[in-house]
Design a protein around this motif. Structure first.
Motif, PDB file in Angstrom:
ATOM      1  N   ILE A 165     -26.093 -17.880  -4.439  1.00  0.00           N
ATOM      2  CA  ILE A 165     -27.171 -18.303  -4.384  1.00  0.00           C
ATOM      3  C   ILE A 165     -27.612 -18.235  -2.534  1.00  0.00           C
ATOM      4  O   ILE A 165     -28.951 -17.445  -2.582  1.00  0.00           O
ATOM      5  CB  ILE A 165     -27.809 -19.943  -4.972  1.00  0.00           C
ATOM      6  CG1 ILE A 165     -27.513 -19.685  -6.217  1.00  0.00           C
ATOM      7  CG2 ILE A 165     -29.020 -20.544  -4.691  1.00  0.00           C
ATOM      8  CD1 ILE A 165     -28.112 -19.375  -6.935  1.00  0.00           C
ATOM      9  N   PHE A 166     -26.752 -18.582  -1.849  1.00  0.00           N
ATOM     10  CA  PHE A 166     -27.577 -18.496  -0.650  1.00  0.00           C
ATOM     11  C   PHE A 166     -27.757 -17.275   0.099  1.00  0.00           C
ATOM     12  O   PHE A 166     -28.474 -16.597   0.930  1.00  0.00           O
ATOM     13  CB  PHE A 166     -26.659 -18.835   0.788  1.00  0.00           C
ATOM     14  CG  PHE A 166     -26.433 -19.060   1.436  1.00  0.00           C
ATOM     15  CD1 PHE A 166     -27.610 -20.032   2.367  1.00  0.00           C
ATOM     16  CD2 PHE A 166     -25.900 -17.987   2.793  1.00  0.00           C
ATOM     17  CE1 PHE A 166     -27.857 -19.675   4.013  1.00  0.00           C
ATOM     18  CE2 PHE A 166     -25.926 -17.713   4.015  1.00  0.00           C
ATOM     19  CZ  PHE A 166     -27.037 -18.568   4.453  1.00  0.00           C
ATOM     20  N   ARG A 167     -26.851 -16.075  -0.017  1.00  0.00           N
ATOM     21  CA  ARG A 167     -26.732 -15.111   0.101  1.00  0.00           C
ATOM     22  C   ARG A 167     -28.078 -14.319  -0.661  1.00  0.00           C
ATOM     23  O   ARG A 167     -28.092 -12.949   0.137  1.00  0.00           O
ATOM     24  CB  ARG A 167     -25.555 -14.696  -0.320  1.00  0.00           C
ATOM     25  CG  ARG A 167     -25.060 -12.734  -0.392  1.00  0.00           C
ATOM     26  CD  ARG A 167     -23.865 -11.885  -0.755  1.00  0.00           C
ATOM     27  NE  ARG A 167     -23.697 -10.779  -0.318  1.00  0.00           N
ATOM     28  CZ  ARG A 167     -23.132  -9.860  -0.568  1.00  0.00           C
ATOM     29  NH1 ARG A 167     -22.547  -9.914  -1.446  1.00  0.00           N
ATOM     30  NH2 ARG A 167     -23.433  -8.382  -0.151  1.00  0.00           N
ATOM     31  N   LEU A 168     -27.835 -14.768  -1.396  1.00  0.00           N
ATOM     32  CA  LEU A 168     -29.357 -14.123  -2.502  1.00  0.00           C
ATOM     33  C   LEU A 168     -30.639 -14.104  -1.756  1.00  0.00           C
ATOM     34  O   LEU A 168     -31.764 -13.497  -1.273  1.00  0.00           O
ATOM     35  CB  LEU A 168     -29.061 -14.176  -3.794  1.00  0.00           C
ATOM     36  CG  LEU A 168     -30.349 -13.865  -4.446  1.00  0.00           C
ATOM     37  CD1 LEU A 168     -30.475 -12.405  -5.173  1.00  0.00           C
ATOM     38  CD2 LEU A 168     -30.997 -14.312  -5.814  1.00  0.00           C
ATOM     39  N   LEU A 169     -30.779 -15.543  -1.465  1.00  0.00           N
ATOM     40  CA  LEU A 169     -31.659 -16.406  -0.899  1.00  0.00           C
ATOM     41  C   LEU A 169     -32.065 -15.057   0.585  1.00  0.00           C
ATOM     42  O   LEU A 169     -33.338 -15.227   1.347  1.00  0.00           O
ATOM     43  CB  LEU A 169     -31.666 -17.990  -0.508  1.00  0.00           C
ATOM     44  CG  LEU A 169     -32.032 -18.631  -1.890  1.00  0.00           C
ATOM     45  CD1 LEU A 169     -31.930 -20.075  -1.383  1.00  0.00           C
ATOM     46  CD2 LEU A 169     -33.608 -18.101  -2.066  1.00  0.00           C
TER      47      LEU A 169
END
Length: 186
Positions: free
Chosen positions: A64-68
């Motif tokens: 999720i952090f990587r996508l953001l």
């Protein structure tokens, strides 16, 4: 060393996220492949799935952090020598990698929580079931998990082969940009 991406290179954060996710995905696949053949009396029968689930939940948060981060930061420009079809195929492959990783993680979560139980993450915290008890969910989620992880590992192999092709045959900076962080002058 630059934390953010530049037009010429990936930054330190993108590189670290890429390699942590890569090793976690390959490690989870290997652990999952090994643990399905454990017998009830094996010492790892309960421990291996607990580790697999815990790392999977932590990987979900990291993804999720990587996508953001990917949405918030600009990507380096494609290398000038790359053909348009190579750039298009790379974009499609990256999008499919994200879809398959999330599909594998969500289906794995649904397998473990289909009976209404929560997942303990290394005993640090519990992730509750969002579905409650749904009869047959674990079987459907199991099939999705099985095929999505095999598709994911196949695409990871193609992705790695493409990076090696660019490095050894095309002799361009495709792989190098994911190994060495951008410098402030990039």
């Amino acid at each position: 060393m630059q934390v953010n991406n530049t037009p010429a290179s990936y930054g330190l954060l993108a590189i670290l996220l890429h390699w942590i996710v890569a090793f976690a995905v390959i490690g989870l696949f290997a652990l999952g492949f090994w643990m399905v053949d454990l017998s009830y009396y094996d010492d790892w029968y309960r421990r291996a799935p607990d580790i697999h689930r815990s790392i999977g939940i932590l990987l979900f948060g990291l993804m999720i952090f990587r996508l953001l981060w990917r949405l918030a930061s600009s990507l380096p420009k494609p290398i000038a020598a790359h053909k348009r079809w190579e750039v298009l195929i790379a974009r499609i492959a990256h999008m499919l990698l994200y879809v398959l990783v999330f599909t594998a993680m969500v289906s794995g979560y649904l397998i473990s929580t289909a009976d209404g139980s929560s997942i303990s993450v290394f005993g640090w915290f519990d992730v509750p079931s969002v579905t409650g008890q749904i009869k047959g969910l674990e079987d459907t989620a199991g099939l999705v998990h099985y095929w999505s992880t095999w598709a994911l590992i196949a695409l990871v192999a193609v992705h790695a082969a493409g990076a090696l092709k660019h490095h050894f045959f095309d002799r361009d900076e495709t792989l190098g940009r994911m190994l060495v962080p951008a410098r402030r002058n990039d």
